[in-house]
Design a protein around this motif. Structure first.
Motif, PDB file in Angstrom:
ATOM      1  N   THR A 269       0.858  -1.191   0.000  1.00 40.17           N
ATOM      2  CA  THR A 269       0.000   0.000   0.000  1.00 40.17           C
ATOM      3  C   THR A 269       0.893   1.240   0.000  1.00 40.17           C
ATOM      4  N   SER A 270       0.349   2.324  -0.492  1.00 37.43           N
ATOM      5  CA  SER A 270       1.131   3.575  -0.523  1.00 37.43           C
ATOM      6  C   SER A 270       1.496   3.996   0.893  1.00 37.43           C
ATOM      7  N   GLU A 271       0.584   3.731   1.840  1.00 37.33           N
ATOM      8  CA  GLU A 271       0.834   4.119   3.229  1.00 37.33           C
ATOM      9  C   GLU A 271       2.028   3.348   3.810  1.00 37.33           C
ATOM     10  N   MET A 303      -0.492  11.427  -2.353  1.00 40.23           N
ATOM     11  CA  MET A 303       0.037  11.155  -1.012  1.00 40.23           C
ATOM     12  C   MET A 303       1.009  12.272  -0.608  1.00 40.23           C
ATOM     13  N   ASP A 304       0.471  13.295   0.051  1.00 41.28           N
ATOM     14  CA  ASP A 304       1.289  14.469   0.390  1.00 41.28           C
ATOM     15  C   ASP A 304       2.482  14.105   1.270  1.00 41.28           C
ATOM     16  N   GLU A 305       2.296  13.121   2.193  1.00 35.81           N
ATOM     17  CA  GLU A 305       3.390  12.761   3.102  1.00 35.81           C
ATOM     18  C   GLU A 305       4.614  12.262   2.327  1.00 35.81           C
ATOM     19  N   ALA A 306       4.381  11.547   1.214  1.00 40.56           N
ATOM     20  CA  ALA A 306       5.495  11.005   0.437  1.00 40.56           C
ATOM     21  C   ALA A 306       6.224  12.117  -0.329  1.00 40.56           C
ATOM     22  N   TRP A 307       5.471  13.057  -0.901  1.00 37.57           N
ATOM     23  CA  TRP A 307       6.095  14.212  -1.568  1.00 37.57           C
ATOM     24  C   TRP A 307       6.945  14.983  -0.555  1.00 37.57           C
ATOM     25  N   PHE A 308       6.370  15.195   0.620  1.00 35.52           N
ATOM     26  CA  PHE A 308       7.093  15.909   1.673  1.00 35.52           C
ATOM     27  C   PHE A 308       8.351  15.131   2.071  1.00 35.52           C
TER      28      PHE A 308
END
Length: 465
Positions: A269-271, A303-308
């Motif tokens: 999963t992306s998470e 997925m903003d957390e991954a970009w960040f």
């Protein structure tokens, strides 16, 4: 409509078949239980528009089912269409006045409208008619929780869980209410009792693990999640929580292994990938971190957390120009995170983009006015630009929002001294020393030249304990 279905995959197959038939304009035929499952799936995921479509399709097939008419009324209430919901349930009440679900539905409508005492009265009425139904106590809990009466809410969530320990939503809401009312520690016994009563219940160990996790008892949480996994090795949520427990203890290697076990083999999963990326980031293994963040983005562009995360990795490598692109993307996807705006502002400033940095700090203070770092970092830019008055105004604003934050008073003192406004500076220094004497060291850390100021040293000595 709060049934717990043993086999989620089976329900998903039915939902997918229903959606295919709608998309292809085919006639839709399901038995009543399947329709109930479809409607429940949509309401659980707050997809009320789809839930209503499922109700309409079901009622077309089973026009005399009071259960479906009740479902339709509840879905309308959740969509905020209160008068249509109320009309529908009154029609049902004419047909079946003693049905406890009539009272439940009236309670749901009242809860949605914010009429909490009426809601509670309806649910109590339903509980008298059907004392063994966990969903009624769950709804009572929700009504009290929406009313901000967390103690009462917790009482009814517990009652609901005694009747149905597998209601995961009830567990989450109970944990939340106990946490908010600072009573989770005292209630650990409630969760332990389920494992005592049924030592082979995977859900009981999982819930106990979550309770321990939230109280910061990580060793106990670890043990509970491990028990859950021993009973069912494919309980992916337990692997995910065990991984998070490792992260909280900075055991990043162990966490990475568990996150890899938190999804079905071959279907990450992306998470999970994002979490793995973060573990590698904490270990300063930049290539692995970036690789996993990128995989998360490939699976889910939003997925903003991954970009960040990629921004953080590039930032750590002093590749600020590249980092800015990723920080910007994170703020576009989720503009309510002060952390994203602060990171963007710092990277812009590293490149000398003063105006862009100030804009990002401004945004951070709008999103989180009580984040002192946003105000302090923004003010430093103005100070370094020689704009002492601007820095003073900024600190004055920040202090109005957080008058008890000593660091803001010390920083204001320094800016006032730089501007030659000594009397005001000493007044602010006195306030700061009263609030937190020990933090006066920050003054000299930021502005070493102040150490030689005798008047300052004398004033600080007067407040030394």
């Amino acid at each position: 409509m709060n049934e717990n279905f043993e086999d989620q995959n089976e329900v998903m197959d039915i939902v997918r078949r229903f959606e295919r038939m709608l998309a292809n304009n085919e006639p839709v035929f399901f038995d009543l239980a399947d329709f109930e499952n479809i409607i429940d799936h949509y309401t659980t995921n707050t997809q009320y528009e789809q839930a209503l479509r499922a109700c309409e399709a079901a009622i077309a097939q089973y026009p005399f089912s009071t259960e479906l008419l009740i479902d339709r009324s509840q879905v309308l209430a959740m969509k905020g269409e209160y008068s249509a919901a109320a009309q529908q349930i009154e029609d049902v009440a004419q047909l079946d006045p003693d049905n406890p679900d009539v009272a439940v539905t009236r309670g749901i409508i009242a809860t949605q409208k914010g009429e909490f005492s009426e809601a509670v009265a309806y649910f109590q009425q339903a509980a008298e008619r059907a004392p063994d139904r966990d969903d009624i106590y769950f709804n009572l809990g929700l009504a009290y929780q929406s009313w901000q009466k967390f103690k009462s809410a917790a009482k009814f969530y517990k009652q609901s869980l005694r009747l149905n320990p597998d209601n995961e939503v009830a567990v989450q809401e109970l944990l939340y209410c106990l946490e908010v009312s600072e009573r989770l520690e005292k209630n650990l016994e409630f969760f332990r009792r389920f494992t005592d009563e049924d030592p082979y219940s995977v859900i009981a160990w999982y819930n106990l693990g979550q309770a321990y996790f939230r109280t910061g008892k990580y060793a106990e949480a670890e043990a509970a999640f491990e028990y859950a996994i021993l009973i069912d090795a494919e309980f992916y949520e337990a692997h995910s929580f065990l991984a998070s427990t490792y992260v909280s203890q900075e055991k990043y290697r162990e966490a990475i292994l568990e996150f890899h076990l938190s999804y079905e083999p071959g279907t990450p999963t992306s998470e999970a990938l994002c979490n793995i990326g973060e573990c590698y980031e904490k270990l300063a293994e930049w290539d692995q971190a970036r690789k996993n963040y990128q995989k998360a983005i490939d699976l889910d562009q939003t997925m903003d957390e991954a970009w960040f995360g990629i921004g953080v990795v590039l930032n750590a490598q002093e590749r600020w120009f590249e980092a800015i692109h990723f920080f910007r993307k994170a703020t576009e996807l989720y503009d309510e995170s002060p952390e994203y705006w602060l990171a963007l502002a710092a990277a812009e400033y590293q490149l000398g983009n003063v105006i862009s940095a100030i804009e990002a700090y401004d945004k951070a203070t709008q999103v989180a006015p009580d984040n002192k770092d946003a105000w302090l970092n923004w003010s430093i830019i103005l100070y370094e630009q020689g704009n002492f008055d601007g820095a003073i105004d900024l600190m004055t604003n920040a202090m109005e929002i957080q008058p008890g934050e000593a660091e803001l008073h010390y920083r204001l003192c320094a800016y006032l001294l730089a501007a030659g406004r000594y009397r005001e500076a000493y007044q602010n220094l006195e306030n700061a020393l009263v609030l937190d004497f020990d933090k006066h060291r920050l003054l000299f850390e930021y502005f070493p030249e102040l150490e030689s100021q005798r008047a300052l040293a004398r004033l600080i000595d007067q407040y030394r304990k």
